[in-house]
Design a protein around this motif. Structure first.
Motif, PDB file in Angstrom:
ATOM      1  N   TRP A 193      43.448 -15.637 -24.722  1.00 30.01           N
ATOM      2  CA  TRP A 193      43.361 -15.335 -23.790  1.00 30.01           C
ATOM      3  C   TRP A 193      42.633 -14.570 -23.137  1.00 30.01           C
ATOM      4  O   TRP A 193      42.571 -14.725 -21.606  1.00 30.01           O
ATOM      5  CB  TRP A 193      44.694 -15.727 -22.766  1.00 30.01           C
ATOM      6  N   LYS A 194      42.722 -13.498 -23.606  1.00 34.87           N
ATOM      7  CA  LYS A 194      41.093 -12.614 -23.900  1.00 34.87           C
ATOM      8  C   LYS A 194      42.434 -11.644 -22.783  1.00 34.87           C
ATOM      9  O   LYS A 194      43.623 -11.150 -22.495  1.00 34.87           O
ATOM     10  CB  LYS A 194      40.458 -12.687 -23.307  1.00 34.87           C
ATOM     11  N   MET A 195      41.371 -11.060 -21.564  1.00 31.97           N
ATOM     12  CA  MET A 195      41.955 -10.978 -20.754  1.00 31.97           C
ATOM     13  C   MET A 195      42.009 -10.912 -18.938  1.00 31.97           C
ATOM     14  O   MET A 195      41.617 -10.751 -18.458  1.00 31.97           O
ATOM     15  CB  MET A 195      41.187  -8.656 -20.490  1.00 31.97           C
ATOM     16  N   TYR A 208      36.900 -17.122 -39.222  1.00 26.77           N
ATOM     17  CA  TYR A 208      35.635 -16.432 -38.920  1.00 26.77           C
ATOM     18  C   TYR A 208      34.951 -16.944 -37.957  1.00 26.77           C
ATOM     19  O   TYR A 208      35.511 -17.767 -37.219  1.00 26.77           O
ATOM     20  CB  TYR A 208      35.047 -17.434 -40.245  1.00 26.77           C
ATOM     21  N   GLU A 209      34.931 -15.667 -37.195  1.00 26.84           N
ATOM     22  CA  GLU A 209      34.385 -15.872 -35.586  1.00 26.84           C
ATOM     23  C   GLU A 209      32.533 -15.029 -35.453  1.00 26.84           C
ATOM     24  O   GLU A 209      32.352 -14.141 -35.588  1.00 26.84           O
ATOM     25  CB  GLU A 209      35.385 -14.705 -34.796  1.00 26.84           C
ATOM     26  N   PRO A 210      31.980 -16.638 -35.905  1.00 22.80           N
ATOM     27  CA  PRO A 210      30.307 -15.817 -35.589  1.00 22.80           C
ATOM     28  C   PRO A 210      30.118 -15.016 -33.910  1.00 22.80           C
ATOM     29  O   PRO A 210      30.465 -16.061 -33.263  1.00 22.80           O
ATOM     30  CB  PRO A 210      29.092 -16.744 -35.585  1.00 22.80           C
ATOM     31  N   ILE A 239      31.189 -16.815 -29.723  1.00 29.01           N
ATOM     32  CA  ILE A 239      32.048 -16.579 -28.866  1.00 29.01           C
ATOM     33  C   ILE A 239      31.229 -16.026 -27.262  1.00 29.01           C
ATOM     34  O   ILE A 239      31.131 -15.876 -27.130  1.00 29.01           O
ATOM     35  CB  ILE A 239      32.340 -15.362 -29.153  1.00 29.01           C
ATOM     36  N   GLY A 240      32.027 -17.627 -26.834  1.00 28.58           N
ATOM     37  CA  GLY A 240      31.774 -16.720 -25.002  1.00 28.58           C
ATOM     38  C   GLY A 240      30.576 -17.772 -25.046  1.00 28.58           C
ATOM     39  O   GLY A 240      30.056 -17.408 -23.904  1.00 28.58           O
ATOM     40  N   THR A 241      29.645 -18.536 -25.564  1.00 26.93           N
ATOM     41  CA  THR A 241      28.187 -18.935 -25.239  1.00 26.93           C
ATOM     42  C   THR A 241      28.210 -20.086 -25.070  1.00 26.93           C
ATOM     43  O   THR A 241      27.148 -20.365 -24.585  1.00 26.93           O
ATOM     44  CB  THR A 241      27.396 -18.271 -26.238  1.00 26.93           C
ATOM     45  N   GLY A 296      34.625 -19.731 -31.874  1.00 20.45           N
ATOM     46  CA  GLY A 296      33.567 -19.799 -31.086  1.00 20.45           C
ATOM     47  C   GLY A 296      33.315 -20.899 -30.815  1.00 20.45           C
ATOM     48  O   GLY A 296      32.600 -21.695 -31.389  1.00 20.45           O
ATOM     49  N   SER A 297      33.533 -21.378 -29.500  1.00 20.41           N
ATOM     50  CA  SER A 297      33.524 -22.301 -28.400  1.00 20.41           C
ATOM     51  C   SER A 297      33.540 -23.410 -29.338  1.00 20.41           C
ATOM     52  O   SER A 297      33.239 -24.567 -28.866  1.00 20.41           O
ATOM     53  CB  SER A 297      31.949 -22.033 -28.122  1.00 20.41           C
ATOM     54  N   VAL A 298      34.663 -23.186 -29.118  1.00 21.02           N
ATOM     55  CA  VAL A 298      35.518 -24.720 -29.801  1.00 21.02           C
ATOM     56  C   VAL A 298      36.427 -25.076 -28.818  1.00 21.02           C
ATOM     57  O   VAL A 298      36.307 -24.450 -27.904  1.00 21.02           O
ATOM     58  CB  VAL A 298      36.296 -24.183 -30.492  1.00 21.02           C
TER      59      VAL A 298
END
Ligand code: PEP
Length: 244
Positions: free
Chosen positions: A10-12, A160-162, A166-168, A205-207
């Motif tokens: 959930w990040k910040m 594994y998170e290219p 991420i978030g793109t 990564g943007s799942v």
């Protein structure tokens, strides 16, 4: 047989009311019988989520922990504190933290502290777009793993998170993700043969609900670490349903 896992980072993001609504909706829509379902709220909301999720099977992870034992470290959160409030996991080495200066050796030290406290680390690795485009993706991920593999323990997970995904909104193709996961498993087989087969490897990564099933169908992808889509109960529940 590796059990599937879907973990939401959930990040910040969030507030008490938003998180209350999200956990209530997740509790009603997410099935935890065939898959480990984990959520990782910001520190101030961990206890709230722990209370709300009690009895649902939804597990709890911290987004980071200190490498130090409890003591005079203002602003830090000890791994033992996360365990004390009901976390079973902790995400470590997320690229957003690495971009802020966290080093491989710091990630390794935090992982050691986490294990000591009885937590299972979710260890993040991944290359930037520039590194991928220059053909260095495997070398970069392998170098990150070098720092972590010596002390790897049963129950640790690797995500594994290219960084470029991420978030793109840009996702690695299932083939690209599988290719790296297979490299990671081969690396484990070489350096920690007893753990290679059972260590769960997550893709992040943007799942999203519409790409999760294809990613999770790959042989070495055991689930996902999900950022943005984990903040929407319907989307997250659909991703959990896509896990084998
Ligand atoms: C993440 O935060 O770990 C992540 C993968 O984010 P997103 O799913 O939004 O790309």
């Amino acid at each position: 047989m590796r059990r599937s896992v879907v973990a939401g980072n959930w990040k910040m993001y969030g507030s008490g009311s938003m998180i209350e609504g999200l956990v209530t909706a997740l509790a009603a829509s997410v099935a935890t019988d065939a898959c480990d379902v984990i959520v990782s709220p910001p520190f101030p909301y961990l206890s709230l989520v722990q209370q709300l999720a009690k009895g649902t099977g939804i597990g709890l992870a911290g987004q980071n922990c200190s490498a130090f034992e409890p003591g005079a470290h203002t602003g830090e959160v000890a791994a033992a504190m996360l365990a004390d409030i009901g976390c079973q996991w902790v995400i470590l080495g997320h690229s957003e933290r690495r971009q802020a200066g966290e080093t491989d050796s710091e990630v390794a030290a935090k992982a050691a502290a986490a294990r000591q406290a009885g937590l299972q680390p979710i260890l993040c690795v991944g290359e930037t777009l520039e590194q991928r485009q220059s053909g260095d993706a495997v070398a970069v991920v392998t170098a990150q793993l070098e720092a972590l593999v010596v002390d790897l323990a049963a129950g640790d997970m690797i995500a594994y998170e290219p960084v470029w995904a991420i978030g793109t909104g840009e996702t690695a193709t299932p083939e690209q993700a599988q290719e790296m996961h297979s490299e990671i498993r081969a690396f484990l087989a070489k350096h920690q043969p007893a753990l290679a087969e059972d260590t769960r490897l997550l893709y992040g990564g943007s799942v999203k609900a519409d790409n999760a099933a294809a990613l999770f169908a790959e042989q070495d992808i055991d689930g996902g670490l999900v950022g943005g889509a984990s903040l929407q109960a319907d989307d997250f529940a659909a991703i959990v349903r896509a896990a084998p």
